[in-house]
Scaffold this motif. Structure first.
Motif, PDB file in Angstrom:
ATOM      1  N   GLY A 125      21.355 100.736  64.745  1.00  0.00           N
ATOM      2  CA  GLY A 125      20.726 101.691  63.854  1.00  0.00           C
ATOM      3  C   GLY A 125      21.680 102.450  62.963  1.00  0.00           C
ATOM      4  N   THR A 126      22.975 102.307  63.183  1.00  0.00           N
ATOM      5  CA  THR A 126      23.937 103.036  62.357  1.00  0.00           C
ATOM      6  C   THR A 126      24.273 102.306  61.065  1.00  0.00           C
ATOM      7  N   ASP A 127      23.965 101.022  60.969  1.00  0.00           N
ATOM      8  CA  ASP A 127      24.430 100.209  59.853  1.00  0.00           C
ATOM      9  C   ASP A 127      23.257  99.698  59.019  1.00  0.00           C
ATOM     10  N   ILE A 128      23.456  99.608  57.718  1.00  0.00           N
ATOM     11  CA  ILE A 128      22.358  99.249  56.821  1.00  0.00           C
ATOM     12  C   ILE A 128      21.779  97.874  57.124  1.00  0.00           C
ATOM     13  N   ILE A 129      22.563  96.954  57.625  1.00  0.00           N
ATOM     14  CA  ILE A 129      22.034  95.608  57.876  1.00  0.00           C
ATOM     15  C   ILE A 129      21.017  95.594  59.012  1.00  0.00           C
ATOM     16  N   HIS A 130      20.950  96.661  59.800  1.00  0.00           N
ATOM     17  CA  HIS A 130      19.969  96.720  60.892  1.00  0.00           C
ATOM     18  C   HIS A 130      18.554  96.944  60.379  1.00  0.00           C
ATOM     19  N   ILE A 131      18.416  97.406  59.125  1.00  0.00           N
ATOM     20  CA  ILE A 131      17.072  97.637  58.589  1.00  0.00           C
ATOM     21  C   ILE A 131      16.542  96.412  57.837  1.00  0.00           C
ATOM     22  N   HIS A 132      17.348  95.381  57.709  1.00  0.00           N
ATOM     23  CA  HIS A 132      16.930  94.204  56.950  1.00  0.00           C
ATOM     24  C   HIS A 132      16.034  93.294  57.796  1.00  0.00           C
ATOM     25  N   SER A 148      16.222  90.275  58.207  1.00  0.00           N
ATOM     26  CA  SER A 148      17.026  89.229  58.848  1.00  0.00           C
ATOM     27  C   SER A 148      17.774  89.716  60.079  1.00  0.00           C
ATOM     28  N   ALA A 149      17.717  91.020  60.367  1.00  0.00           N
ATOM     29  CA  ALA A 149      18.431  91.546  61.536  1.00  0.00           C
ATOM     30  C   ALA A 149      17.825  91.005  62.819  1.00  0.00           C
ATOM     31  N   ASN A 150      18.689  90.623  63.725  1.00  0.00           N
ATOM     32  CA  ASN A 150      18.270  90.076  65.016  1.00  0.00           C
ATOM     33  C   ASN A 150      18.967  90.881  66.100  1.00  0.00           C
TER      34      ASN A 150
END
Length: 317
Positions: A197-204, A206-208
């Protein structure tokens, strides 16, 4: 009305001693030498006052150089701000010279580093896009990194290696400026330590989460392996105030629990201000049974080039 004010204290009976017989912590022997045009880095360090950081900084340089001469590791743990202020070329050069033997990053580190590799720039203006809910929604960033993490989980490797290899395979135009791509090229281990949850890629989309957890735990175990070999080496924490100091402390207790001798080594923390966790978990606690911990306060974009220049000068003398 009687005067209730007391008389001032009489100092006439005060016992004194000679300043010549007193121990003093500061002597002119420790004073700085005036700088002159054309000084080398080594001459500049020799000119520093032998007080506080003026004494500690040259000692840290010597300890890092000695560690590498003896084949002992130098591990760099760093926050993403180090990348954002343009220090990748200096760190890449230290990897090339075999003066940094491993790197540990937080999750933001792979984001800024990958964007540098892909488009040569990074760090959006959050205030401009947060109101529209667009912060962190760059398509390529999420797709490239999340795909690499999923691939890493499938291949049973860590996030750091998976991202570095993915950048190389994609032949991005600025891979030569990427810490992760060049670490993969040089064979330098990079571990990535993520808080969900700290990084922007976690909201995409494609995040797994399972892949992030699997590959991230692999990196923690890899980091523990690196720490298990730290006896006689150096651990540098640069610009991580909470996450990496906590990870380092947990790794240290794991390896000691498993019977690894990791007591005599050097640690140093570099940051803008003195935070509790780096001071406690990097500088003080780990070195209680041996070694030495240092703390240097200052801007990364000034302190790291100075450290690199001094280290290269020391190694090459």
């Amino acid at each position: 009305m009687p005067d209730s004010h007391p008389e001032p204290l009489d100092f006439s009976g005060l016992r004194t001693y000679s300043v010549r017989s007193r121990h003093s912590k500061v002597s002119i022997d420790d004073f700085a030498t005036p700088v002159r045009p054309g000084m080398t880095v080594r001459q500049l360090l020799d000119a520093l006052p032998a007080q506080l950081a003026g004494a500690d900084f040259p000692e840290l340089v010597l300890r890092i150089a000695t560690a590498r001469r003896l084949g002992r590791p130098v591990i760099l743990g760093m926050g993403a701000h180090v990348i954002k202020v343009g220090l990748n070329p200096i760190l890449i050069d230290l990897m090339r010279r075999d003066l940094i033997t491993a790197i540990a990053l937080n999750g933001a580190g792979i984001i800024h580093d990958a964007e540098i590799a892909m488009v040569g720039r990074t760090s959006e203006e959050v205030a401009d896009v947060l109101g529209a809910g667009a912060f962190g929604a760059a398509q390529e960033t999420g797709e490239v990194l999340n795909a690499a993490i999923v691939d890493g989980a499938i291949r049973e490797i860590g996030i750091g290696r998976a991202v570095g290899e993915a950048l190389l395979e994609s032949c991005f135009p600025h891979n030569d400026q990427s810490l992760l791509a060049m670490a993969a090229h040089f064979g330098v281990p990079v571990t990535v330590h993520v808080a969900m949850g700290t990084d922007i890629i976690h909201i995409h989309p494609s995040a797994n989460g399972a892949a992030i957890g699997r590959a991230g735990h692999h990196d923690f175990r890899m980091f523990c392996r690196l720490v298990s070999e730290l006896e006689g080496g150096v651990y540098l924490n640069v610009g991580s105030a909470v996450l990496l100091p906590e990870v380092f402390l947990k790794a240290l207790t794991v390896v000691r629990n498993l019977g690894h001798q990791v007591k005599r080594f050097t640690t140093a923390n570099f940051d803008f201000i003195r935070h509790y966790r780096p001071t406690t978990n990097v500088v003080h606690r780990p070195t209680l049974e041996g070694g030495r911990g240092f703390h240097f306060t200052g801007h990364h974009e000034l302190m790291l080039p100075l450290l690199a220049a001094a280290l290269v000068d020391e190694i090459d003398k």
